[in-house]
Design an enzyme around this catalytic site. Structure first.
Site, short mmCIF file in Angstrom:
data_model
loop_
_atom_site.label_atom_id
_atom_site.label_comp_id
_atom_site.label_asym_id
_atom_site.label_seq_id
_atom_site.Cartn_x
_atom_site.Cartn_y
_atom_site.Cartn_z
N ASP A 58 -0.27 -50.84 -59.42
CA ASP A 58 -1.31 -49.82 -59.37
C ASP A 58 -1.49 -49.15 -60.73
O ASP A 58 -0.52 -48.83 -61.41
CB ASP A 58 -0.90 -48.77 -58.32
CG ASP A 58 -1.94 -47.69 -58.14
OD1 ASP A 58 -3.00 -47.99 -57.58
OD2 ASP A 58 -1.69 -46.54 -58.57
N GLU A 77 -4.12 -54.15 -61.06
CA GLU A 77 -5.26 -53.34 -60.64
C GLU A 77 -5.72 -52.58 -61.88
O GLU A 77 -5.18 -51.54 -62.23
CB GLU A 77 -4.87 -52.37 -59.52
CG GLU A 77 -6.05 -51.62 -58.91
CD GLU A 77 -6.12 -50.15 -59.33
OE1 GLU A 77 -7.12 -49.50 -59.02
OE2 GLU A 77 -5.17 -49.67 -59.97
#
Length: 636
Positions: free
Chosen positions: A294, A336
């Site tokens: 993330d 991401e």
């Protein structure tokens, strides 16, 4: 004078010795003869030089580097020695086949556990459905303990080793992962490693002055340093707080890139790297197959920069990767990075993130629906699609996040398009502020100082299904046909496959009302799923269409791999590309019939079998595609 290679070799031998020093001579002799130590030692020989080089590039002048490495590798050995035998078998299999993720058999799904199934036990009960759909990869969001109330949808983690009690326990998660593996489905979870919640034990102890957690976060006594950093930072959530910092109750300021309750970790402290590596290895030993890394762009901070996409961020991810290659090589990383296309691709590599979200293709699919013109999509597939060996895009249509228009201004300018003006058009189109729009999206994070805005909404809401647009079903199938066929791993945001609409009640919940992304995070709609086999319903038409395309993909090796060659259709409404010199794909992005001329097709065989329509078509004459029609043509 020793060469750098010799120095690293000596450090490696020293660290191997230190790992075993805690054992008695008898224990040590047994370990050194064991298969576990042989495999671990072999992987250290291969991957420690990379780990050392990456960490040295970040922490080379920090006297804590060597003691941190000693503890890190001891931790890695403990983790590997406790790894169960079935996971060790997967380790070896994936070392021998790094392209497993590129198989045409691979199809992914992603869902919120609570919204889709209630809890982990409910999710386990839905495994037969995942098999029915054809999934081989399931991303479970978000799982871990987080603050009550506002938690960025669970992305403010208070413990990486405790499941949110509303979902179950770590034992339940381990059972679900084992059941997924039994069903041939890989488990994907989020590794939120840029920040923790303000309720995480580390954050609490750092704020309280615990010397063991000193400098785990960026906490400043006043605004002097934050003001200097803020001059070059991009505001991510301007609706939540301006700049990149939030004030604590005692008057101090903490770095919070995203929300005030998400505190950024301070990776300039090498002990933070070691601590997060420990959490990563814990997740690996639960049986997780892929970690969604993330917010990769934000993990390194440097005064005078945007604090995004810095070289140290890449070095740290490669170092995490090297740790994983040593202690749990079955586990892959998924990046991401919702940033400039030039920067997105930099996170993808066998030594960094083996797979990565493809935000450019996602955004351009929606752009192409709005404009009916394939120019930007064709350009991206031509110049930005193909990746290094053993890596893959994760191709998606929608996700839990907003849609940002991430195409490069220079790419748009090459086609005579103003990037700024075009983004304004797209925002207006998809929130139904443009005449003729079929979309019913919701604005997200409008920034009046820059004019920046993103879009929330489910796929069904954005294609016009809410108002029964006659082309809505075909638009969804067209978008997913691209995700399924361009190469890489296709990902379905679960709910899309039955045409789930926006949750119009999101703004009534005080914990969600300031975040329009909750519009496209509705609960499992039992009525829609009950219609999935009824072709008289929109849900049935979408589901059967997607299920058919998935079955075609999984039965045909022409969809293997990740590379493609674009095919110029000489029609601005039709996208075309060739896979593996054997499959020609066409997609019509217009609500009117469109033609690829016989002249354009003259290098093709006279006839081809359409894998979607099940018919043989002639390619020695004009080929007409109906509105939003897709063709997958076998040409070899």
């Amino acid at each position: 004078m020793l060469t750098p290679t010799q120095q690293v070799g000596l450090i490696l031998q020293y660290l191997k010795t230190r790992i075993l020093d805690i054992y008695t001579p008898e224990q040590r002799a047994g370990i050194e003869k064991s298969e576990d130590w042989r495999q671990f030692s072999r992987r250290m020989d291969t991957h420690f030089p990379k780990l050392m080089n990456e960490l040295d590039s970040v922490y080379g002048n920090n006297e804590a580097l060597l003691p941190m490495l000693e503890m890190l590798l001891a931790q890695a050995w403990q983790s590997y020695s406790q790894r169960n035998s079935s996971l060790k078998d997967i380790d070896i299999a994936r070392e021998n086949n790094p392209d497993w993720i590129l198989s045409n058999k691979q199809v992914g799904g992603v869902c919120y556990v609570d919204l889709f199934a209630g809890d982990l036990k409910g999710l386990k009960d839905k495994i037969p459905y995942f098999q029915e759909l054809g999934l081989t990869y399931l991303h479970l969001m978000p799982l871990f303990k987080c603050p009550e109330g506002k938690s960025d949808g669970g992305y403010a983690v208070s413990s990486y080793r405790d499941v949110n009690p509303a979902l179950g326990t770590i034992g339940d998660l381990r059972e679900v992962i084992a059941a997924l593996h039994e069903a041939g489905i890989s488990a994907v979870v989020d590794f939120i490693f840029n920040h923790t919640s303000n309720e995480h034990e580390w954050a609490q102890r750092c704020a309280a002055g615990d010397p063991l957690f000193d400098n785990f976060y960026y906490i400043f006594p006043d605004r002097r340093m934050p003001d200097q950093y803020d001059r070059t930072l991009r505001e991510i959530f301007p609706d939540q707080h301006p700049g990149g910092f939030s004030q604590l109750e005692d008057g101090r300021w903490v770095w919070t890139t995203f929300n005030s309750f998400q505190w950024d970790l301070n990776y300039s402290n090498p002990w933070v790297f070691r601590a997060m590596a420990g959490e990563m290895l814990f997740l690996a030993n639960l049986g997780v197959d892929i970690l969604r890394m993330d917010a990769v762009a934000f993990i390194w901070k440097q005064m005078g920069t945007s604090c995004e996409n810095l070289p140290q961020a890449h070095a740290l991810i490669r170092a995490f990767n090297a740790v994983m290659r040593i202690a749990a090589p079955a586990v892959f990383f998924k990046s991401e990075a919702i940033v400039h296309p030039d920067q997105v691709v930099q996170y993808i590599g066998q030594d960094e993130c083996q797979i990565g979200y493809n935000p450019l293709q996602m955004a351009l699919l929606w752009n192409t629906l709005a404009t009916r013109e394939v120019n930007l999509l064709h350009q991206a597939l031509t110049y930005r699609h193909n990746l290094p060996e053993h890596t893959a895009w994760v191709n998606y249509v929608r996700s839990h996040d907003d849609i940002g228009w991430t195409f490069a201004d220079e790419d748009a300018a090459y086609l005579g398009i103003s990037g700024y003006d075009h983004r304004q058009f797209l925002n207006r189109f998809f929130v139904n502020r443009f005449d003729g729009s079929f979309a019913r999206g919701v604005p997200f994070q409008y920034n009046p100082s820059t004019g920046d805005c993103r879009v929330s909404g489910t796929a069904a809401a954005l294609v016009g299904l809410a108002q029964d647009d006659p082309h809505a079903v075909d638009r969804i199938k067209l978008l997913y046909s691209i995700a399924l066929s361009t190469g890489g791993l296709p990902l379905i945001y679960l709910g899309d496959e039955v045409g789930t609409l926006n949750d119009d009640d999101w703004s009534q919940d005080s914990n969600k009302s300031d975040d329009s992304r909750w519009a496209h995070r509705p609960r499992y709609n039992e009525a829609l799923y009950a219609q999935r086999n009824d072709p008289s319903t929109a849900a049935g038409q979408i589901y059967q269409g997607l299920r058919h395309m998935i079955a075609v993909r999984q039965s045909n090796p022409r969809f293997d791999g990740g590379r493609l060659v674009t095919f110029n259709t000489n029609n601005k409404h039709i996208i075309g590309y060739i896979r593996n010199n054997a499959l020609l794909a066409f997609g019509n992005f217009s609500e009117y019939p469109q033609t690829v001329t016989a002249h354009t097709l003259q290098a093709m065989p006279f006839k081809a079998h359409d894998l979607i329509g099940g018919k043989t078509v002639s390619l020695n004459q004009d080929l007409t595609l109906q509105p939003y029609q897709v063709m997958w043509l076998e040409i070899a």
